[in-house]
Each structure stands twice: as C-alpha cells, then as structure tokens.
Write an enzyme that holds these catalytic residues in place. Structure first.
Site, mmCIF file in Angstrom:
data_model
loop_
_atom_site.group_PDB
_atom_site.id
_atom_site.type_symbol
_atom_site.label_atom_id
_atom_site.label_comp_id
_atom_site.label_asym_id
_atom_site.label_seq_id
_atom_site.Cartn_x
_atom_site.Cartn_y
_atom_site.Cartn_z
ATOM 1 N N LYS A 81 36.284 40.057 9.508
ATOM 2 C CA LYS A 81 37.129 39.416 10.523
ATOM 3 C C LYS A 81 38.416 40.221 10.691
ATOM 4 C CE LYS A 81 38.898 34.712 11.388
ATOM 5 N NZ LYS A 81 38.940 33.336 10.829
ATOM 6 N N SER A 156 36.926 29.865 13.574
ATOM 7 C CA SER A 156 37.485 31.041 14.215
ATOM 8 C C SER A 156 36.812 32.346 13.798
ATOM 9 C CB SER A 156 38.977 31.140 13.913
ATOM 10 O OG SER A 156 39.187 31.326 12.511
ATOM 11 N N SER A 180 36.827 27.224 9.757
ATOM 12 C CA SER A 180 36.541 28.489 10.435
ATOM 13 C C SER A 180 35.495 29.387 9.771
ATOM 14 C CB SER A 180 37.835 29.292 10.613
ATOM 15 O OG SER A 180 38.662 28.686 11.564
#
Lengths: 470, 65
Positions: A81, A156, A180
């Site tokens: 990420k 996310s 997330s």
C-alpha cells in the site's frame, strides 16, 4: 510447482527460490507478466517498477548462487500500500497533496520485510489518505475487484486486496483503522490480518488516527500472514507504542487444529440485517468449524453501536487534527468525500473526544469479560458482498454516510477495542463474489486466530480460487 | 451529550480556524449526529479517575479462558 510461479503462495515461492527450483528473476517476471495483463483492468498499482524489480531479482539470484540467503523471503517480490515510507521513493498516500512526496525514512515493517530478502515490485493504490472504505479514489480512479471488474475492492487497502487476489503480488501490507485490511480481504477473497494495536510498529507509516491505526498483511493464505507477522511484529525504538516482549511462533501456531477450541457466535448486531448470502456463508463457516471439532457457542456482546460511535469520535478528531494544516492551505486538493469526512472532526468537542478515549479501557474490559469462555468470536466482515463501483460512488453526496456506515458496521467496533481480527475467505455468492468472515481474538493473541484460520483453510479451498481475466 | 446543531457546528468550525458555510455545517451535523446519539449513554458517566491509559493496562492483562 505451478507453471506460473506467480500463482504460488508466499511460503511456497520462498521455499522454491531457496531450493533453486525457480529463480527470483523467473518469479519476478511471472508477477510482472500478470501485472501487465491485469493492471489495465484493475488499476491496482500506483507505480510499477519493473526494471528495478528485475535488477533486484538478479542480485538475489547472484547472492543465492554464492550461498548467501538474506532471509526467509529471499528474492520474493512484493508490493505494498502506497503509504509505507521507503527512503528515496515517492509515497503518494493515494493523494494529490503527496503526489511528489519523497520519503526520507523507511517504515519499520517494510524494512523488516526487506531485511528478510523481499524485493520491491512497486506500490499499490489506496483510498486517499486511507480514509475511505470502498476503493474509490477521486484522484487516481477506482480499483477494480478481480472477481468482478464492475465491483469495488473495499478500502482503504484497495490495491492490496485487488493485487493479492489477482496474484500480482504474493502479499501486501495494508493498514486497518476502521476496517481497511478486513474489507478488501472480504470483498476480494484474500486473507487479511488486522493486528492488535501495539503489535506492530507504525514508525514510517502514514498516520490517520494514532489511537486506531494498525499495520498488517493481506496474503493468499493464513500461513503466509503468519510468516509476515512473525517478521514484522515486535518492539521498535522508533515507535514506543509497539510493545516489547517475546513473540509467539506464529508459523507453529498454524499447525494446530480447532479441536478443543471454543468459537463464539454473537447473539446480535453481527448477525442482524445480513445479506442472505452472507448469512448463508456465516452458517456454512460455523458448520465447518463444528465438523473440525470446535465447540461453537453463542456470546452476548456489549452494545456494539456504542463502540462504533466512540470509534467515529476518535477517528474524526485525530484525522482532522493531522490534516488541519492542509485543510487550511490546500482544501481544493482533497477529494470531496475525504474533505467532507475530515471536516466532521472539526465539530466534535475536546471533551467528547477525551470521553471516547477514556472509555476505551472499560469497554475493552467489558468485551473481554463477555468473551471469557471463548477463544475467538466469528462474525461477517461486512453485511454485504461487494457492491458495484457505480452504486457506491457517492462522493460527498447525502448518501455517502449511509454507504460508509453500512460497509464498516462490523469492523469499526473492533478497531475501537484495538483487538486482532483475521479475515478469511469463507465462500462465494451465486454471482461469484467472495465473502469473508472475521475471527476476532483477544489483545495480542493473533496466534490463536492464525491457528483457527489455518485449520479452516486446510478444510476448505475458498482461498485457492484464482480470478480469471475475461 | 447531545448532537451539535448546524449552528453550533458552524461556530466550532470557526473557532477551529476552518470556517464552513451553512450547508456544510448542516451536512456535518447530520453526519456526526448518530455517533453523538449512540455515545450519549456513556458521555458524562465516566469515573473521575479514569485515564485513557487504562486501555493499555487492560490490553496487557492476561485473560485466560
């Protein structure tokens, strides 16, 4: 061995490289080939660093030829990420504001994975500043679900879920402040581990909420998550909130069965208002655990709506405080939904915020008392399978709160309590959409969750399903 | 604890140095209102000596089944 190395698990490919059954270059090229085919459809990567990855793979192969193995993941290519700082690399945090931000330090978990021998494939898409549960990003476009391209990935950690599911990377770091990691794991059919607050260092990770942020992996199997957690976890001088003390042997934990363990099923909240197919998967998952020898009992949990509310109060204020300077100087550079949510934090009095923080200890104590007789609680990650990208593209419209609240209903309370939670692929809908269940444990008892999750994956094959590019 | 009105939200945003117009204040009030409602039973009831760090203490306690 598979003819396509990228289809192997993290654990298997690391062993295959170590045993010289396949080279790091072959593995890396296999991932890059899949990325080339899938990326135009998924938008999972923020940056693809093919040249650098192949160069690093060649170096890993050369080292291995000399008998040097840097660690247990020697030569394994990974992408993470895009909120984990790596010195000298652009880290966008999914934002326009940090589009050109170059990190000067390397995040601790990332460094530990690099020290274990991993090499960098690139960086993965994410919700802007990790503040969004769907996988939409108004600056870089939505990330698509590999099992149904018109569906969301969840957020996310949207790129992490999508890329791991499509077998573009063997695993990826995500972060979980309100769900997330678990939501992309649920929507994309991969395994995701939200760690206990304090289990992993957050030094060098983009913050969203100091009280709630956690770092954890998304991977194809529970065994892979165990390997990664063992490498990432533990004390860190750069982050005093990361606890010290000996770590359990997480990989050893995955060899245990569920015989003799007790799994709790919430009597309310997590079983209310479920999509019928999600409810069916929950029942089927419970049946697997019973068949494998677990004792399954009903548990009465404290009011989860209060926990969720407290979580929202804490998150809104801490996020607004972190972003205040940019909210003053560059409000036009935020996406509409993120700015809208950041503004919420301005309207919460300091007394309310501190009450929410002060209640956290008693709330955790009440939860632990309620689950005193069980080893883990099982619950859906979300009441629904992946909605379409179109129907969840609500921006800052009046519908936004309803969409966000519905998706995150079952994840937020766990973040407030700071507990570990393992999301495991548990079934598919008739339309072929993945459904995940979360196993919620006690503080710092990730090992039991890994044990239960691994036993489930030995008894099922949902985690082995590979999406096909149509 | 009661949910803030749009007027109160507007005043708080002004004090925070990030003024918002009436429409945004109304939107914020509607957005955060449910959290205030759900937390109302806890607000104002906590013991005087309760520290936020109690959370870390409870976390560290060994809870055996």
């Amino acid at each position: 061995m598979s003819t396509e190395p990228a289809l192997m698990s993290l654990t298997s490919v690391a062993k295959a490289i170590a045993d010289k059954h396949v080279s790091s270059r072959e593995v890396t090229q296999s991932c890059l080939d899949r990325i080339a085919r899938w990326q135009p459809r998924l938008n999972a990567f923020m940056a693809i660093e093919a040249e650098g990855a192949l160069k690093a793979a060649d170096a890993a192969d050369a080292a291995l030829a000399k008998g040097i193995r840097h660690g247990v993941l020697h030569g394994v290519p990974l992408a993470h990420k895009d909120m984990y700082y790596e010195a000298g690399k652009v880290v966008t945090c999914g934002s326009r504001i940090r589009r050109d931000f170059v990190a000067t330090t390397t995040e601790t978990a990332l460094k530990r994975l690099k020290d274990a021998g991993t090499i960098r494939l690139g960086s993965l898409q994410m919700a802007e500043f990790a503040y969004g549960p769907t996988g939409h990003n108004s600056h870089y476009g939505p990330v698509h679900n590999p099992f149904a391209l018109d569906r969301i990935t969840g957020g996310s950690s949207s790129g992490s879920g999508s890329a791991v599911a499509a077998r573009l990377t063997f695993a990826a770091l995500g972060s979980d402040t309100g769900g997330s990691i678990r939501m992309p794991a649920h929507f994309c059919g991969v395994t995701g581990l939200k760690t206990t607050v304090g289990r992993t260092s957050r030094a060098g990770a983009m913050p969203l909420s100091q009280s709630l942020d956690t770092v954890g992996p998304l991977a194809r199997t529970v065994g892979d998550c165990a390997v990664l957690l063992g490498l990432m976890a533990g004390a860190d001088p750069a982050d005093p909130t990361a606890i010290s003390g000996p770590l359990p042997d997480y990989v050893a934990a995955t060899t245990g069965s569920v015989k003799g363990l007790t799994i709790g099923v919430p009597a309310a909240f997590y079983v209310d208002d479920l999509d019928a197919e999600v409810a069916g998967v929950l029942d089927a998952t419970i049946a697997v655990f019973k068949r494998e020898g677990a004792n399954v009992v009903r548990v009465e949990l404290p009011d989860q709506r209060q926990l969720s509310a407290a979580s929202q109060l804490v998150l809104a204020v801490e996020a607004a405080a972190l972003h205040k300077r940019w909210m003053i100087e560059r409000p036009q550079d935020y996406g509409p939904q993120v700015l809208m949510r950041l503004q919420n934090g301005l309207a919460i009095p300091g007394v309310s915020y501190l009450e929410a923080l002060r209640w956290r200890g008693p709330a955790l104590a009440a939860h632990l008392a309620a689950v005193a007789e069980v080893d883990a609680v099982i619950a859906p990650v979300s009441p629904v399978p992946a909605p379409t990208i179109a129907e969840s593209d609500v921006g800052n419209s009046p519908d936004a709160d309803a969409v966000i609240q519905r998706l995150t209903r079952f994840t937020r309370p766990i973040n407030y309590l700071g507990l570990p939670s393992l999301s495991i692929p548990s079934g598919f809908t008739r339309a072929g959409l993945p459904v995940g269940m979360q196993l919620i444990g006690r503080s710092f008892d990730e090992a039991t969750l890994l044990r239960i999750g691994a036993a489930f994956q030995r008894a099922t094959d949902f985690h082995d399903r590979v999406p096909q590019l149509k | 604890m009661t949910r803030p009105t749009a007027k109160e939200v507007k005043a708080m945003a002004d004090v925070a140095g990030l003024p918002v117009d009436t429409d945004v204040a109304t939107r914020i009030a509607n957005s955060i209102g449910p959290a205030f409602d759900a937390f109302a039973a806890i607000a104002g009831t906590l013991p005087f000596d309760l520290e936020p760090s109690t959370f870390a203490v409870v976390q560290a306690e060994k809870v055996a089944k």
